[in-house]
Design an enzyme around this catalytic site. Sequence first.
Site, PDB file in Angstrom:
ATOM      1  N   GLY A  82       0.836  -1.208   0.000  1.00 40.02           N
ATOM      2  CA  GLY A  82       0.000   0.000   0.000  1.00 40.02           C
ATOM      3  C   GLY A  82       0.869   1.255   0.000  1.00 40.02           C
ATOM      4  O   GLY A  82       1.921   1.310  -0.651  1.00 40.02           O
ATOM      5  N   SER A  83       0.441   2.219   0.796  1.00 37.82           N
ATOM      6  CA  SER A  83       1.078   3.541   0.732  1.00 37.82           C
ATOM      7  C   SER A  83       2.531   3.548   1.211  1.00 37.82           C
ATOM      8  O   SER A  83       3.238   4.532   0.974  1.00 37.82           O
ATOM      9  CB  SER A  83       0.277   4.522   1.581  1.00 37.82           C
ATOM     10  OG  SER A  83      -1.023   4.620   1.060  1.00 37.82           O
TER      11      SER A  83
END
Lengths: 626, 88
Positions: free
Chosen positions: A287-288
Amino acid sequence: MSDKQQVYIRRRIEAVAGLLVLGLLLLVVRAVDLQWVQSDRLTTMAEKQRYREYTALAPRGSIYDSKGRTLAESVEIPSIAAMADEVPAERMGELASALGLSTKTVQHKLGKRKGFVWLARQVPPSVAERVMALNIPGVRHEKEWRRYQPMGPETGHLLGFVGIDGKGLEGVERAWNASLTGESGLRQVRRDARGHSLPDGTWLREPVPGQPMTLTIDATIQSIAYAALAEGVRDQDAKGGSVVVMRPKDGAILAMASWPGFNPNNFRHAKPGEWRNRAVTDVFEPGSTMKPFSVATAMASGKWKADSIVYCEKGAMKVADYTIHDDHPEGWLDLTGIIVKSSNIGVAKLALDVGAAPLHAMLERAGFGRRSSLGLGGESPGIVLPLDRWGPVETANIAFGQGIAVTPLQLAAAFSVLANEGVYVAPKLFADQLQDVEKTSERVMPQDIAHQMKGMLEYATSQDGTGSKAVPVGYHVAGKTGTAQKANAQGGYSKGRYNAVFAGFAPVENPELVIVVVVDEPKRSNYGGQVAAPVFRHVAESALPYLGIMAERDQQPDWQTMQIAAEAPAFEHESLYGMSMREVRRLAAQRGLRLHVHGSGWVGRQKPGNIMALNQGDAVEVWLNE
Amino acid sequence: MMATWLRPWLLVPVAVGVLAAGQIWMSHLRYELALENQRVNTDRQETLQQSSTLRLELANLTRPERLRKTAQEKLGMAPPKPMQVVHL
């Protein structure tokens, strides 16, 4: 005496002499047969009667932590065996009772075959004494080595465990079984006429204990990490999780914990699925937490600077037939803002602009998509698509951490690049590997870009960032949260099943720890900032003081003191009032100030009031409002 | 004056007897030393074993999780906040 009689007597003497000669010849033949022809067989038989050989098992090598504390040790404990055909049937009940087994079980064990059988292995010494006191014919007391790990579940996944025959079955015990296993010895003793052993035995082969091993793990930090993870997983009613704590300078793994835990001293009570070391075997979409590497790639291309601005399409952007969304719709953001606000669209635009090849190369250099050669079995290389499969959608997705899978260990090693000002240092688990830091280091990104990324990641843990809950009082933390939907078996994303991630390092000024926290399927919240960041803080706030890294007292609001100008003013700007966030950040970056931002809009308040007195590295705090 | 029964050839059986007695004594000495050696080795093994067990016990008693639990549950202590830790 007549001639006839004399002849008769001579014949008799000759016959007797002949018989004697024949007898002597036969004796010689027999002697040759015994001493020459059958010599080897008879010598062996004689030696079997006179000598007895027995095998002496050697203990496995101990495993120590970096401070010499015992993590695994072998101790000799008794086992009870029997020569099955020698045990009297009428005493089986007595034997079973002393062993704490049913008579049926003992009968079954003794009935399996005629020779040697194990009755009870690795029993407490009191049980062995009780059994041997019965003096039952055929019952024997044997000695075996048993492996103990005093830290139990805390080191269970990392160290693995050893089977009853002394063979490593999981973790370090399995991966390094050959060097940990000792070589058993062979001792020969003479026996007297009654079969008792004489004391003048000789070693035909001396037992050699296994090689001891010293890990880079610190037992205290391992315990802190395990406790913090357990608490975080329980608070969120999550399925599991893992934590990796690494020293970025030399790549030493200080802690590696997984949840759910199991007791390696009693591993059969846990399900095999619980034995795996999630920190190296399980992959997840980061993810981020992948965004810092995408932004660094954009900056390394030379096309983008820290204060370049990107329009984030107010929360939705179409790439081919696929729409990318932001959780918090944004308009124009600079690169720091993209990291702080964690804009998927912002990083996707950057990645599409610089192209797939530079991002792919950056990820490869940072250690994604390959095993770290840590020395643990079952390590996953993660998944990074080959470059020829990177279309625009894949490039955009990978830039914000989807369509790529990494292990917690890989993520920790990659964040150590940012902590080390752009240098990748391979993670290491064994103390003797720490001398080869130079050989295992590689520059991944220019120093100035890594330095700027560090600043951006520090903003990401400010009150405005998503990772504010990761910061312990008194320390500066640089890090990034991540929230990734889990893939399902159909190749899509499952609804409601997430991994919450936080990866970061502290203290920012001189990073001593890189910590990666992954929480699998939290139930109460999905966000890395809500779920994984508090676990990071818990580990950092206990481990940093333990390592002698003092909290900065001026970070404590109650103890905040006013800076007094001692030198000539260094800046031309007397005040930050009225500046935009972008202008303030640019100014702080130029002057080397540590900036703490609250709110958005324009600066309405600053602390300290007089920034002209500040020197490089000092902190300035600003409050912005619309 | 040499006794009449003393003959030079008598030296041979006497020497044989002395050597045989020496051999028996040596054999006894070897046995005793081997026995002593075995005892010392057993003691050494037991000491090593005891040291290994004690090391394990020490590691068990001082494991951070146990100390933390004891400090919290028996002594009512709590982990210090970073600001409360001072290194001298």
